[in-house]
Design a protein around this motif. Sequence first.
Motif, mmCIF file in Angstrom:
data_model
loop_
_atom_site.group_PDB
_atom_site.id
_atom_site.type_symbol
_atom_site.label_atom_id
_atom_site.label_comp_id
_atom_site.label_asym_id
_atom_site.label_seq_id
_atom_site.Cartn_x
_atom_site.Cartn_y
_atom_site.Cartn_z
ATOM 1 N N PHE A 158 59.540 55.655 55.504
ATOM 2 C CA PHE A 158 59.586 57.110 55.322
ATOM 3 C C PHE A 158 58.322 57.813 55.844
ATOM 4 O O PHE A 158 58.040 58.951 55.476
ATOM 5 C CB PHE A 158 59.818 57.443 53.846
ATOM 6 C CG PHE A 158 61.215 57.122 53.377
ATOM 7 C CD1 PHE A 158 62.287 57.904 53.761
ATOM 8 C CD2 PHE A 158 61.447 56.013 52.578
ATOM 9 C CE1 PHE A 158 63.585 57.604 53.343
ATOM 10 C CE2 PHE A 158 62.734 55.698 52.145
ATOM 11 C CZ PHE A 158 63.801 56.499 52.536
ATOM 12 N N ASN A 159 57.581 57.095 56.673
ATOM 13 C CA ASN A 159 56.404 57.655 57.356
ATOM 14 C C ASN A 159 55.295 58.099 56.397
ATOM 15 O O ASN A 159 54.486 58.961 56.740
ATOM 16 C CB ASN A 159 56.800 58.840 58.260
ATOM 17 C CG ASN A 159 57.809 58.431 59.317
ATOM 18 O OD1 ASN A 159 57.744 57.328 59.845
ATOM 19 N ND2 ASN A 159 58.744 59.312 59.615
ATOM 20 N N ARG A 160 55.244 57.485 55.237
ATOM 21 C CA ARG A 160 54.138 57.749 54.305
ATOM 22 C C ARG A 160 53.075 56.677 54.572
ATOM 23 O O ARG A 160 52.919 55.721 53.821
ATOM 24 C CB ARG A 160 54.649 57.716 52.865
ATOM 25 C CG ARG A 160 55.676 58.815 52.556
ATOM 26 C CD ARG A 160 55.982 58.900 51.069
ATOM 27 N NE ARG A 160 56.703 57.742 50.590
ATOM 28 C CZ ARG A 160 58.034 57.688 50.413
ATOM 29 N NH1 ARG A 160 58.799 58.746 50.695
ATOM 30 N NH2 ARG A 160 58.614 56.596 49.968
ATOM 31 N N TYR A 161 52.401 56.860 55.687
ATOM 32 C CA TYR A 161 51.563 55.795 56.210
ATOM 33 C C TYR A 161 50.340 55.485 55.344
ATOM 34 O O TYR A 161 49.945 54.321 55.213
ATOM 35 C CB TYR A 161 51.140 56.125 57.635
ATOM 36 C CG TYR A 161 52.284 56.097 58.630
ATOM 37 C CD1 TYR A 161 53.438 55.355 58.369
ATOM 38 C CD2 TYR A 161 52.213 56.796 59.827
ATOM 39 C CE1 TYR A 161 54.486 55.321 59.274
ATOM 40 C CE2 TYR A 161 53.262 56.764 60.744
ATOM 41 C CZ TYR A 161 54.401 56.031 60.454
ATOM 42 O OH TYR A 161 55.440 55.992 61.354
ATOM 43 N N ALA A 162 49.738 56.489 54.750
ATOM 44 C CA ALA A 162 48.555 56.246 53.917
ATOM 45 C C ALA A 162 48.918 55.350 52.736
ATOM 46 O O ALA A 162 48.190 54.403 52.395
ATOM 47 C CB ALA A 162 47.964 57.567 53.428
ATOM 48 N N GLU A 163 50.057 55.627 52.107
ATOM 49 C CA GLU A 163 50.490 54.835 50.956
ATOM 50 C C GLU A 163 50.936 53.439 51.395
ATOM 51 O O GLU A 163 50.686 52.447 50.695
ATOM 52 C CB GLU A 163 51.618 55.547 50.213
ATOM 53 C CG GLU A 163 52.084 54.851 48.949
ATOM 54 C CD GLU A 163 50.976 54.643 47.913
ATOM 55 O OE1 GLU A 163 51.079 53.681 47.131
ATOM 56 O OE2 GLU A 163 50.009 55.436 47.897
#
Length: 214
Positions: A158-163
Amino acid sequence: MKGEKLFKEGKFDEAQPLLENYLKTNSNHLRTLEYLGDIASQNKYWDKSLIYYKKLEKLKPTEANYYYKYGGALAMKSLGVNKIKALGMIGEVRSSFEKAIELNPKHVEARWALIELNLQLPAIVGGSESKAIKYSSELREISPVDGYLSLGHINEYFNRYAEAEVQYKRAILIGGSKICYQALADFYKNKMKQPEKANIVWEEYKNKSNKGIK
């Protein structure tokens, strides 16, 4: 049995005729059926593998892995048919993985499969991020490393790259296996477009391996 020995050595083309011959006089031999199903899957002959795995389910309906393998082969078959037909297979794919978990509550691979299924399917046909997270949470109870890796995978999807980065690093911290480092390195290289970071991750892994830590 020579066919079994060849199968375990990865010599599938040599093993197959021997196993098929053995099956002629031992038609309900579980290991032979499973080996032949696995060979068919390896060769992407999904219809053939489904026949073997379905027979295994009937012969031993308490074995979780048979349902897992059947669900996996059916999922792969669905990728090669038209969308309408594929949608008709999804229910059986899902129920096969769920049955594997019912029979073996600690089945790791079936939960990974259900995570992927829920990520890939549109919501209208049953895809669900919340269900994927549910299975990830269950994984964390069984295998913390798989829990963090799967949550990283979900966030990456889901492109929540930091997490995602946080979760992959947690997996490395508690697992430290090549698989953990591979996940983070691939993430940096393919999603973040930071090959230099990927190289640093691999260097760290090599250093630990050389020291005998992992």
